[in-house]
Design a protein around this motif. Sequence first.
Motif, mmCIF file in Angstrom:
data_model
loop_
_atom_site.group_PDB
_atom_site.id
_atom_site.type_symbol
_atom_site.label_atom_id
_atom_site.label_comp_id
_atom_site.label_asym_id
_atom_site.label_seq_id
_atom_site.Cartn_x
_atom_site.Cartn_y
_atom_site.Cartn_z
ATOM 1 N N PHE A 53 0.861 -1.182 0.000
ATOM 2 C CA PHE A 53 0.000 0.000 0.000
ATOM 3 C C PHE A 53 0.892 1.225 0.000
ATOM 4 O O PHE A 53 1.946 1.230 0.641
ATOM 5 N N GLY A 54 0.464 2.270 -0.690
ATOM 6 C CA GLY A 54 1.203 3.534 -0.692
ATOM 7 C C GLY A 54 1.843 3.814 -2.033
ATOM 8 O O GLY A 54 1.487 3.229 -3.053
ATOM 9 N N ASP A 55 2.799 4.736 -2.031
ATOM 10 C CA ASP A 55 3.534 5.095 -3.241
ATOM 11 C C ASP A 55 5.034 5.003 -2.962
ATOM 12 O O ASP A 55 5.444 4.586 -1.880
ATOM 13 N N GLN A 56 5.862 5.422 -3.914
ATOM 14 C CA GLN A 56 7.313 5.270 -3.769
ATOM 15 C C GLN A 56 7.873 6.014 -2.560
ATOM 16 O O GLN A 56 8.844 5.581 -1.954
ATOM 17 N N SER A 57 7.270 7.113 -2.182
ATOM 18 C CA SER A 57 7.799 7.897 -1.070
ATOM 19 C C SER A 57 7.308 7.407 0.294
ATOM 20 O O SER A 57 7.940 7.681 1.314
ATOM 21 N N ASN A 58 6.208 6.686 0.310
ATOM 22 C CA ASN A 58 5.632 6.240 1.582
ATOM 23 C C ASN A 58 4.828 4.965 1.327
ATOM 24 O O ASN A 58 3.706 5.025 0.822
ATOM 25 N N TYR A 59 5.409 3.815 1.653
ATOM 26 C CA TYR A 59 4.714 2.557 1.397
ATOM 27 C C TYR A 59 4.967 1.562 2.520
ATOM 28 O O TYR A 59 5.865 1.726 3.342
ATOM 29 N N LYS A 60 4.147 0.516 2.493
ATOM 30 C CA LYS A 60 4.257 -0.560 3.470
ATOM 31 C C LYS A 60 3.921 -1.860 2.743
ATOM 32 O O LYS A 60 2.916 -1.939 2.031
ATOM 33 N N THR A 61 4.762 -2.893 2.913
ATOM 34 C CA THR A 61 4.567 -4.186 2.255
ATOM 35 C C THR A 61 4.509 -5.289 3.302
ATOM 36 O O THR A 61 5.331 -5.327 4.213
ATOM 37 N N LYS A 62 3.548 -6.170 3.146
ATOM 38 C CA LYS A 62 3.389 -7.344 4.012
ATOM 39 C C LYS A 62 2.939 -8.509 3.138
ATOM 40 O O LYS A 62 2.362 -8.319 2.071
ATOM 41 N N THR A 63 3.161 -9.730 3.595
ATOM 42 C CA THR A 63 2.689 -10.918 2.880
ATOM 43 C C THR A 63 1.357 -11.344 3.477
ATOM 44 O O THR A 63 1.231 -11.506 4.691
ATOM 45 N N LEU A 64 0.355 -11.502 2.602
ATOM 46 C CA LEU A 64 -0.987 -11.918 3.022
ATOM 47 C C LEU A 64 -1.329 -13.273 2.409
ATOM 48 O O LEU A 64 -0.894 -13.590 1.299
ATOM 49 N N THR A 65 -2.127 -14.043 3.122
ATOM 50 C CA THR A 65 -2.629 -15.313 2.618
ATOM 51 C C THR A 65 -4.027 -15.076 2.049
ATOM 52 O O THR A 65 -4.882 -14.500 2.715
ATOM 53 N N PHE A 66 -4.229 -15.518 0.809
ATOM 54 C CA PHE A 66 -5.515 -15.368 0.130
ATOM 55 C C PHE A 66 -6.123 -16.735 -0.142
ATOM 56 O O PHE A 66 -5.423 -17.666 -0.546
ATOM 57 N N ASP A 67 -7.435 -16.858 0.062
ATOM 58 C CA ASP A 67 -8.184 -18.002 -0.439
ATOM 59 C C ASP A 67 -8.594 -17.636 -1.858
ATOM 60 O O ASP A 67 -9.211 -16.587 -2.081
ATOM 61 N N VAL A 68 -8.236 -18.483 -2.823
ATOM 62 C CA VAL A 68 -8.522 -18.205 -4.231
ATOM 63 C C VAL A 68 -9.812 -18.917 -4.613
ATOM 64 O O VAL A 68 -9.963 -20.118 -4.378
ATOM 65 N N VAL A 69 -10.764 -18.161 -5.180
ATOM 66 C CA VAL A 69 -12.065 -18.700 -5.576
ATOM 67 C C VAL A 69 -12.223 -18.598 -7.088
ATOM 68 O O VAL A 69 -11.660 -17.716 -7.722
ATOM 69 N N GLY A 70 -13.002 -19.515 -7.639
ATOM 70 C CA GLY A 70 -13.132 -19.581 -9.086
ATOM 71 C C GLY A 70 -14.436 -19.075 -9.649
ATOM 72 O O GLY A 70 -14.693 -19.243 -10.830
ATOM 73 N N PHE A 71 -15.299 -18.445 -8.851
ATOM 74 C CA PHE A 71 -16.555 -17.969 -9.409
ATOM 75 C C PHE A 71 -16.403 -16.569 -9.987
ATOM 76 O O PHE A 71 -15.370 -15.937 -9.801
#
Length: 187
Positions: A53-71
């Motif tokens: 989230f954010g832009d080059q001057s101010n951002y934050k990165t984290k790893t999230l777990t997603f459930d992937v759905v096919g509908f």
Amino acid sequence: MDGGSDLNIMYAKTLEKMGVDQTKLCPIRAPFHGVMPGRQAVPLGQIDLPITFGDQSNYKTKTLTFDVVGFPKTFHAILECPCYTKFMAIPNYTYLKLKMPSPHGVITVGTSFRHAYECAVECCGHATVVIAFEELTTLREEVIEEALDTKRSSGSFESVEGSKEVFVDPSSSEGKKVHIRTALSSK
């Protein structure tokens, strides 16, 4: 953005557009509810992805777990409580904003009311189609069961229990009659 669940959801089409192969999904068979009204969903699998989230001057990165759905997709992903917890983010549903702290100040993510409305209308349309399809499938199964009734022989035009004779045209002298059921279901 939704705060009512403990899942982050991503649609298979979004994953495909990102160039991520579905063979990288970890298998999972636990169904969940609430994405499509009255219907349970079984994810295709889970995947861990870095989210920024954010832009080059101010951002934050984290790893999230997603459930992937096919509908069918209305959104690219649905971020829920696990995302907010990891990013220490606070959603404001009234203003359609998501705010979170970062090393260089507060990051604010938002959208327009018009875009949110368009997504909601599209989502309702998908849900209506899915529910109508399920009702039609159930109705077809009931009709097939009635058609395969073993009490009557194939091609038989005998009157069945719960039917009555009705004149096709009461004013005609021909006296043609039809049999109609008296105990039809509301469907």
